[in-house]
Design a protein around this motif. Structure first.
Motif, PDB file in Angstrom:
ATOM      1  N   HIS A  73       0.863  -1.190   0.000  1.00  0.00           N
ATOM      2  CA  HIS A  73       0.000   0.000   0.000  1.00  0.00           C
ATOM      3  C   HIS A  73       0.889   1.226   0.000  1.00  0.00           C
ATOM      4  CE1 HIS A  73      -3.032   2.955   0.552  1.00  0.00           C
ATOM      5  NE2 HIS A  73      -3.997   2.061   0.663  1.00  0.00           N
ATOM      6  N   HIS A 112      -3.884   5.916  -3.305  1.00  0.00           N
ATOM      7  CA  HIS A 112      -5.002   6.856  -3.436  1.00  0.00           C
ATOM      8  C   HIS A 112      -4.568   7.979  -4.376  1.00  0.00           C
ATOM      9  CE1 HIS A 112      -6.020   5.622   0.994  1.00  0.00           C
ATOM     10  NE2 HIS A 112      -5.973   4.598   0.175  1.00  0.00           N
ATOM     11  N   GLU A 152      -7.014   3.151  -6.235  1.00  0.00           N
ATOM     12  CA  GLU A 152      -8.067   2.518  -5.448  1.00  0.00           C
ATOM     13  C   GLU A 152      -9.364   3.334  -5.542  1.00  0.00           C
ATOM     14  OE1 GLU A 152      -6.370   1.659  -1.567  1.00  0.00           O
ATOM     15  OE2 GLU A 152      -8.328   2.072  -0.683  1.00  0.00           O
ATOM     16  N   ARG A 220     -11.638  -4.846   0.460  1.00  0.00           N
ATOM     17  CA  ARG A 220     -10.945  -4.292   1.603  1.00  0.00           C
ATOM     18  C   ARG A 220     -12.038  -3.734   2.497  1.00  0.00           C
ATOM     19  NH1 ARG A 220      -7.130  -0.585   0.890  1.00  0.00           N
ATOM     20  NH2 ARG A 220      -5.461  -2.064   1.091  1.00  0.00           N
TER      21      ARG A 220
HETATM   22 ZN   LIG Z   1      -6.158   2.504   0.595  1.00  0.00          ZN
END
Ligand SMILES: [Zn+2]
Length: 274
Positions: A73, A112, A152, A220
């Motif tokens: 991530h 993001h 995402e 998620r």
């Molecule tokens: Zn995330």
């Protein structure tokens, strides 16, 4: 898609920390729990990798030994549609994340995209696409070919990351990978996922635009699974995963990361065996 549906935690499970586990111990501990994916959290990183190459490599070799698929991530400090300096710094942060992902053999950097800010949404979005193309070009010039970028879906309307935007990026930018955060989508649309059909509609849209191979990175969640009032219901998504024969990588980001990953794995197993 992965070789099979895979499940794992976003970051090191709390119990592993209590046990004093080192990073290189994580894949073996996950395997002992019957999990087979791990998302390394590089969420506070700056413009350089904030781990040693040898540590990333030993995590990678342990992951391969224990059949745990790694993802990473990326930094939260990314905004691909801000001021020029912000965008340039964001690109370097993403490249730093991709560099470490390459060291450890992670297949994707999930991240993001950023915020629309004061400019018109479609203009902001075009800036993101262009910035992302630059990042991919830099990655290629550095020889980073086996790592994809996974923008995402985001939960708030002021964040870039509607399903349509993410699909457009996957269509237009090389070396990208769809990353659906179901609980973000649920939030963005004020509770979109109430029945199996609601999940199916998303999967069909993805299939229509990208072909089903690209539904790789899956679920998620932010809240504990037993509290059904939060976020969408995984049992419904599991039905659609089974129906479409999907092989997503499903990352749990609830506070009890690995425990919920195991629960989701068992839910999918049950549905598949039906
Ligand atoms: Zn995330």
């Amino acid at each position: 898609m992965a070789d099979r549906p895979r499940f794992g935690p976003a970051g090191i499970p709390p119990l592993f920390k209590i046990l004093g586990a080192r990073l290189s111990d994580i894949p073996r501990l996950l395997r002992e729990e019957g999990l087979d994916a791990f998302e390394y959290q590089a969420v506070r990183w700056g413009q350089k990798p904030q781990m040693k190459q040898e540590d990333a490599e030993s995590l990678g070799s342990e992951a391969r030994k224990n059949d745990v698929l790694l993802s990473l991530h990326g930094s939260y400090y990314v905004n691909l549609c801000g001021k020029k300096e912000v965008v340039e710094a964001s690109k370097r942060r993403l490249v730093a994340c991709a560099t470490a992902a390459q060291w450890m053999g992670a297949y994707v950097v999930v991240f993001h995209m950023g915020f629309y800010g004061r400019v018109e949404k479609s203009y902001a979005f075009r800036n993101c696409v262009n910035a992302l193309k630059d990042v991919v070009a830099t990655m290629n010039s550095l020889g980073i070919q086996n790592v994809k970028l996974g923008p995402e879906t985001m939960g708030r309307v002021f964040q870039v990351g509607s399903l349509d935007e993410i699909l457009t990026i996957c269509e237009e930018v090389e070396q990208t990978q769809l990353a659906i955060d179901w609980s973000h989508l649920h939030a963005r649309h004020q509770g979109q996922f109430r029945k199996v059909d609601d999940f199916r509609a998303v999967v069909e849209e993805v299939e229509r635009r990208l072909g089903i191979e690209y539904t790789g990175k899956g679920e998620r969640r932010h809240h504990v699974l037993d509290e059904a009032r939060y976020g969408p219901d995984f049992a419904m998504l599991a039905e659609v995963i089974a129906e479409f024969n999907m092989r997503p990588v499903i990352i749990s980001e609830t506070p009890i990361l690995d425990v919920d990953a195991v629960k989701m794995r068992d839910i999918l197993r049950k549905v598949t065996e039906k």
